[in-house]
Design an enzyme around this catalytic site. Sequence first.
Site, PDB file in Angstrom:
ATOM      1  N   ASP A  39      40.768  82.705 -63.430  1.00  0.00           N
ATOM      2  CA  ASP A  39      41.677  83.158 -64.489  1.00  0.00           C
ATOM      3  C   ASP A  39      41.418  84.629 -64.808  1.00  0.00           C
ATOM      4  O   ASP A  39      40.347  85.161 -64.502  1.00  0.00           O
ATOM      5  CB  ASP A  39      41.428  82.334 -65.765  1.00  0.00           C
ATOM      6  CG  ASP A  39      41.996  80.938 -65.620  1.00  0.00           C
ATOM      7  OD1 ASP A  39      42.839  80.724 -64.735  1.00  0.00           O
ATOM      8  OD2 ASP A  39      41.592  80.062 -66.411  1.00  0.00           O
ATOM      9  N   LYS A  61      47.617  84.475 -65.467  1.00  0.00           N
ATOM     10  CA  LYS A  61      49.049  84.664 -65.666  1.00  0.00           C
ATOM     11  C   LYS A  61      49.377  86.077 -66.143  1.00  0.00           C
ATOM     12  O   LYS A  61      50.519  86.460 -66.213  1.00  0.00           O
ATOM     13  CB  LYS A  61      49.581  83.614 -66.631  1.00  0.00           C
ATOM     14  CG  LYS A  61      49.472  82.239 -65.992  1.00  0.00           C
ATOM     15  CD  LYS A  61      49.981  81.138 -66.866  1.00  0.00           C
ATOM     16  CE  LYS A  61      49.647  79.778 -66.271  1.00  0.00           C
ATOM     17  NZ  LYS A  61      48.267  79.375 -66.445  1.00  0.00           N
ATOM     18  N   MET A 177      42.302  82.239 -79.807  1.00  0.00           N
ATOM     19  CA  MET A 177      43.634  82.861 -79.770  1.00  0.00           C
ATOM     20  C   MET A 177      44.180  83.077 -81.185  1.00  0.00           C
ATOM     21  O   MET A 177      45.250  82.583 -81.527  1.00  0.00           O
ATOM     22  CB  MET A 177      44.591  81.982 -78.941  1.00  0.00           C
ATOM     23  CG  MET A 177      44.140  81.853 -77.501  1.00  0.00           C
ATOM     24  SD  MET A 177      44.985  80.566 -76.574  1.00  0.00           S
ATOM     25  CE  MET A 177      44.046  79.117 -77.009  1.00  0.00           C
TER      26      MET A 177
END
Length: 265
Positions: A39, A61, A177
């Site tokens: 990642d 991503k 987050m």
Amino acid sequence: MKGSLTGKVYLVGAGPGDPELLTVKARALLDRAGVVLHDDLVSAEIISLIPPQTEIVNVGKRSGLKKITQNEINERMIAFAKRGLQVVRLKSGDPAIFGRLAEETDALEAADILFEVVPGITAGIAAAASLRVSLTDRRSSSRVVIVSGHPSGENENQEKIDWKNLVTPESTLVIYMPGHDFSRLREEFLAAGLASGVPAVLVSQASTPRQQQYCTRVGEMHKLPPLPAPAILLIGRSLERAHRRSSAENLSLALDEADLVISAK
Ligand SMILES: C[S@@+](CC[C@H](N)C(=O)[O-])C[C@H]1O[C@@H](n2cnc3c(N)ncnc32)[C@H](O)[C@@H]1O
């Protein structure tokens, strides 16, 4: 191990960034992997430990394969394993904390691929250690709540976080987050009944040489600076020690500055 007839996927936690916080098992698997799929958040220091001949694919991503979907990541893992490779699927922190581990293990199971999960040190635990605080304390904090600051953190059907059910005076909240809208979070916490004097600490890039942290209290959270990602927010009475230490450090800094002024005279 490379190229053996039956491939296997190891879903490995890389920890928060400091290579010394990799587990011995993670390190050994990286040395023996046929391919590593990682990642974005896995630190460059950790990627640099992978032997040069090993194929490395950034399936993040953001900076890697920009449009890659979770299904495509699953398909790649499966395809590599079917070629007989030992696949390391390297995730930041611990793979079971906001790491979409369940979706990947479901896909591996459905494809009949052998797999193993190797835990890592999650960001919240590393952040607490860097502040030298305990997330639980027999005298004040009896539960730790690991939660995403975004309602869709791991549950795409969830629209709003029900802070009222999570916030108690005995809870330490570890908020992954957290985003940058600290004014909104402050409002939500106060509305959920959290006292404005409860300590709140934002830790950015925990465990790396770039770590920064900012200590405040819930009532002042709207003043939190947008520290560089990744950042994590810790809230609760167990953070009082971090608060005290940061005030003491600021005080000693102010004293040092005063000394300089005096000696310059
Ligand atoms: C998708 S989650 C992955 C969490 C990861 N699986 C773990 O166990 O730490 C990403 C979030 O983890 C947190 N995070 C990951 N690494 C961090 C670090 N070194 N310092 C602070 N927060 C971190 C941040 O809140 C970031 O937005």
